[in-house]
Write an enzyme that holds these catalytic residues in place. Structure first.
Site, mmCIF file in Angstrom:
data_model
loop_
_atom_site.group_PDB
_atom_site.id
_atom_site.type_symbol
_atom_site.label_atom_id
_atom_site.label_comp_id
_atom_site.label_asym_id
_atom_site.label_seq_id
_atom_site.Cartn_x
_atom_site.Cartn_y
_atom_site.Cartn_z
ATOM 1 N N LYS A 79 0.712 -1.207 -0.024
ATOM 2 C CA LYS A 79 0.073 -0.111 0.071
ATOM 3 C C LYS A 79 0.871 1.188 -0.018
ATOM 4 O O LYS A 79 1.688 1.379 0.803
ATOM 5 C CB LYS A 79 -0.830 -0.005 1.206
ATOM 6 C CG LYS A 79 -1.797 -1.363 1.262
ATOM 7 C CD LYS A 79 -2.623 -1.292 2.655
ATOM 8 C CE LYS A 79 -1.604 -1.477 3.773
ATOM 9 N NZ LYS A 79 -2.478 -1.568 4.951
ATOM 10 N N THR A 104 -7.244 9.719 7.801
ATOM 11 C CA THR A 104 -6.838 8.854 7.265
ATOM 12 C C THR A 104 -6.823 7.599 8.209
ATOM 13 O O THR A 104 -6.214 6.498 7.897
ATOM 14 C CB THR A 104 -5.863 9.071 6.215
ATOM 15 O OG1 THR A 104 -4.684 9.500 7.258
ATOM 16 C CG2 THR A 104 -5.937 10.052 5.151
ATOM 17 N N THR A 162 -7.343 3.580 7.352
ATOM 18 C CA THR A 162 -7.392 3.227 5.924
ATOM 19 C C THR A 162 -6.924 1.693 5.706
ATOM 20 O O THR A 162 -7.460 0.901 4.866
ATOM 21 C CB THR A 162 -6.741 4.140 5.134
ATOM 22 O OG1 THR A 162 -5.585 4.330 5.721
ATOM 23 C CG2 THR A 162 -7.401 5.606 4.917
ATOM 24 N N GLY A 163 -6.036 1.164 6.319
ATOM 25 C CA GLY A 163 -5.147 0.094 6.322
ATOM 26 C C GLY A 163 -6.212 -1.115 6.629
ATOM 27 O O GLY A 163 -6.561 -2.200 5.799
HETATM 28 N N1 LIG Z 1 -5.372 10.281 1.285
HETATM 29 C C1 LIG Z 1 -5.646 9.138 0.728
HETATM 30 N N2 LIG Z 1 -6.431 9.248 -0.357
HETATM 31 C C2 LIG Z 1 -6.822 8.253 -1.092
HETATM 32 N N3 LIG Z 1 -6.299 6.928 -0.505
HETATM 33 C C3 LIG Z 1 -5.427 6.644 0.497
HETATM 34 C C4 LIG Z 1 -5.003 7.949 1.087
HETATM 35 N N4 LIG Z 1 -4.382 7.363 2.220
HETATM 36 C C5 LIG Z 1 -4.414 6.092 1.963
HETATM 37 N N5 LIG Z 1 -4.925 5.586 1.054
HETATM 38 C C6 LIG Z 1 -5.262 4.265 0.594
HETATM 39 O O1 LIG Z 1 -5.824 3.850 1.769
HETATM 40 C C7 LIG Z 1 -5.184 2.421 1.586
HETATM 41 C C8 LIG Z 1 -4.591 2.030 2.798
HETATM 42 O O2 LIG Z 1 -3.091 2.378 2.872
HETATM 43 P P1 LIG Z 1 -2.283 3.117 3.840
HETATM 44 O O3 LIG Z 1 -1.002 3.170 3.154
HETATM 45 O O4 LIG Z 1 -2.988 4.365 4.293
HETATM 46 O O5 LIG Z 1 -2.281 1.896 4.916
HETATM 47 P P2 LIG Z 1 -2.118 1.820 6.484
HETATM 48 O O6 LIG Z 1 -0.713 2.520 6.777
HETATM 49 O O7 LIG Z 1 -1.920 0.578 6.752
HETATM 50 O O8 LIG Z 1 -3.262 2.482 7.167
HETATM 51 P P3 LIG Z 1 -3.208 2.780 8.779
HETATM 52 O O9 LIG Z 1 -3.260 4.032 9.042
HETATM 53 O O10 LIG Z 1 -4.786 2.101 8.606
HETATM 54 O O11 LIG Z 1 -2.569 1.835 9.325
HETATM 55 C C9 LIG Z 1 -4.413 2.286 0.340
HETATM 56 O O12 LIG Z 1 -5.264 1.767 -0.692
HETATM 57 C C10 LIG Z 1 -4.067 3.569 0.277
HETATM 58 O O13 LIG Z 1 -3.821 3.780 -1.390
HETATM 59 MG MG LIG Z 2 -1.717 -0.418 8.686
#
Ligand SMILES: Nc1ncnc2c1ncn2[C@@H]1O[C@H](COP(=O)(O)OP(=O)(O)OP(=O)(O)O)[C@@H](O)[C@H]1O
Ligand SMILES: [Mg+2]
Ligand SMILES: Cc1ncc(CO)c(N)n1
Length: 574
Positions: free
Chosen positions: A251, A284, A287-288
């Site tokens: 991601k 955000t 999101t993960g």
């Molecule tokens: N500002 C944004 N706009 C659109 N898509 C986003 C944004 N931020 C994250 N994403 C998408 O959200 C999904 C989760 O990605 P991210 O890299 O944020 O995961 P993460 O770090 O594991 O998240 P978390 O904060 O829940 O641990 C991916 O598909 C990423 O492309």
């Molecule tokens: Mg995560």
């Protein structure tokens, strides 16, 4: 039953995987459960084991329910995701995000909690791990009783808990395993000990259908490899694939300097670079977790892997977009609203029939014009539909209530037989009386929120808006679309401020709802309206250009062909 399940111990998880979404087979389930399937009245349960203390064990009880349902003429299963993850007290990530995301996509979500975190929009203030034996107990409770389709993992705080999960999955195989290797929260706080790295690499990944690390996690799994470009993400996906999972999604939410949100999917053969628009928001957090849960929900519903990933990404992007200005908490990272669709559009429960494309050629009647041309309203509506109108609004300012209802009933018959929705201007009572498809209200009419509560979730509600703030309010009130104008000066409506094409564009860009342009629109200028080419603009509404003309059918056809030409031109030039 317990003995039977115990005998599965030696089976390798991979070897027993079933293809995604086979329909749940009652007869084989009942046969495994020791239930005679030929005649429900001659049930023979496997004798309860001594460990169940003489009570009927959970599976046998479930079987009773299955048979009872079968006797009653059928039963229904739900796609089922089990999340094995930590609790986020702020509810933006973790178990809470997983349950909401699965619910939003129509999957049932059970939950085994591995840790309780004290967490908010500022960061993680504390982590309290659940003892391994109690994680094992929760897993057994769920997996021995419920037909789980997909297991999704989130925070697994210790290698001991990872081992417990692996053992449970060997004992109770499921159709797919989604592993989100959560290590650090976005606020930078540790959510798992460093020893979990070996647990993931050596034990869990080989069982996984997909693993979804973010950039930091991918880097940690690969011994600190630096990941700064999409090409680095592809290499990382390949190296992680070598650790055993069937698919990898790296991601890129945190990719430095990117104006897009790009993820890389690798299935062992092909790379798919998944481009997404980056939503500019503080919200955000989670999101993960949301993405992995949506993948799990889609797999449980039967989607193939790549499609599940793409749908999950689209869901996250939409949720971020709808939640971009929500204010929850004072910290730098807010949660998103997973239930955005439920809150405004209730589309998972009792889908409303509104299709935004119906706004394409929106005919609004006018009794004065019909009088002038000697037509009755029914003939006027009929002609507009014959010429291609896609939705009709009855705007009868002078009609007495009884005549209005009578005319609406007659028009409704024509509209229904042509599958064209019929809306009533202003009069919620008339819409209710004739069961029209909905209403259109102005800023000084009944508020859309009140109209929604009277008409219920199924009816279409449109609101006239001139400003971004009014569009926002219409969305919050649960409207389906907005009408924006007057785009050009008009004589149909007195004292109507003209917003122009620029004003229309501003409102369209701010609106979360589809928009139909209205006010002074005719064959001469309809093309210029559609050519402003903003995604929310779905069509034009016309009054005089149809009903103040000699032949309504001809005018409607002319307008429709102009709209089609200009919208395909606008699409090509985007
Ligand atoms: N500002 C944004 N706009 C659109 N898509 C986003 C944004 N931020 C994250 N994403 C998408 O959200 C999904 C989760 O990605 P991210 O890299 O944020 O995961 P993460 O770090 O594991 O998240 P978390 O904060 O829940 O641990 C991916 O598909 C990423 O492309
Ligand atoms: Mg995560
Ligand atoms: C409990 C929990 N799980 C996962 C994450 C990752 O976002 C988090 N912040 N909290």
């Amino acid at each position: 039953m317990l003995e039977l399940l115990d005998s599965c111990d030696s089976r390798r998880f991979r070897a027993t995987k079933m293809p995604i979404n086979p329909s749940f087979d009652t007869s084989s389930f009942m046969a495994v459960a020791g239930v005679a399937t030929a005649s429900p009245s001659s049930l023979i349960y496997t004798r309860p084991s001594s460990r169940s203390g003489g009570r009927i064990p959970g599976n046998a009880r479930r079987t009773t329910a299955v048979v009872m349902a079968a006797e009653n003429g059928g039963w229904r299963t739900m796609p089922h995701v089990l999340t094995v993850a930590g609790s986020d007290s702020g509810a933006g990530a973790g178990i809470q995000a997983d349950i909401k995301a699965c619910g939003a996509l129509g999957a049932y979500c059970s939950s085994v909690i591995t840790a309780v975190t004290a967490q908010n929009t500022v960061g993680v203030q504390g982590v309290h791990s659940v003892p391994e034996a109690f994680v094992a107990k929760q897993l057994r409770s769920v997996l021995s009783d419920m037909a789980v389709d997909v297991v999704k993992t989130g925070m697994l705080p210790s290698v001991g808990i990872i081992k417990v999960l692996c053992r449970s999955l060997q004992e109770f195989p499921v159709k797919a395993l989604v592993v989100d290797p959560v290590m650090v929260s976005t606020s930078g706080d540790m959510l798992a000990g460093p020893s979990t790295l070996s647990g993931y690499r050596d034990e869990l990944f080989v069982m996984a259908d997909i693993v979804t690390p973010n950039l930091k996690e991918a880097s940690a799994l690969l011994g600190g490899m630096s990941l700064r470009t999409v090409s680095d993400m592809c290499s990382a996906a390949k190296s992680i694939h070598n650790l055993g999972p069937r698919n990898v999604l790296v991601k890129g939410g945190h990719l430095p300097g990117s104006s897009e949100a790009t993820d890389v999917f690798f299935d062992g053969e092909n790379y798919h670079v998944l481009h997404g628009s980056r939503v500019n928001t503080r919200n955000t957090h989670g999101t993960g977790c949301t993405l992995a849960s949506c993948i799990a929900a889609e797999l449980a519903k039967g989607s193939p892997m790549l499609q599940a990933v793409q749908r999950a990404k689209t869901f996250v992007e939409s949720a971020l977009d709808y939640s971009k200005d929500i204010l929850i908490g004072n910290g730098p990272q807010g949660p998103l609203d997973h239930l955005f669709d439920l809150n405004t559009h209730a589309h998972t429960a009792g889908a409303r029939s509104f299709d935004a494309n119906d706004l394409f050629l929106y005919a609004v009647t006018d009794s004065g014009m019909n009088r002038k041309w000697g037509r009755c309203i029914v003939d006027a509506v009929k002609a507009s539909i014959e010429g291609g109108a896609t939705i009709v609004q009855l705007r009868e300012k002078e009609a007495v209530t009884r005549d209005f209802i009578e005319a609406a009933n007659a028009c409704l018959e024509i509209c229904r037989s042509n599958r064209v929705p019929l809306l009533i201007n202003d009069r919620v009572d008339v819409a209710l009386a004739c069961d029209a498809d909905g209403v259109h209200v102005g800023q000084s009419d009944m508020p859309a929120r009140v109209a929604r509560s009277i008409l219920g979730p199924q009816k279409i509600i449109g609101v006239s808006c001139k400003t971004a703030a009014q569009a926002e309010q219409a969305w919050a009130d649960g409207a389906d679309y907005i009408g924006c104008g007057g785009v050009f000066p008009t004589t149909t409506k007195a004292n109507n401020l003209t917003v122009g094409l620029d004003g229309l564009k501003v409102v369209c860009l701010a609106s979360k709802l589809p928009v139909v342009a209205i006010g002074g629109i005719s064959a001469a200028n309809a093309g210029s309206v559609m050519e402003i080419s903003v995604p929310r603009l779905k069509g034009v509404a016309v009054v005089s250009a149809l009903f103040n003309r000699e032949c309504i059918v001809t005018e409607a056809r002319r307008l429709k062909s102009i709209l089609m030409d200009s919208s395909s031109h606008a699409k090509l030039s985007v």
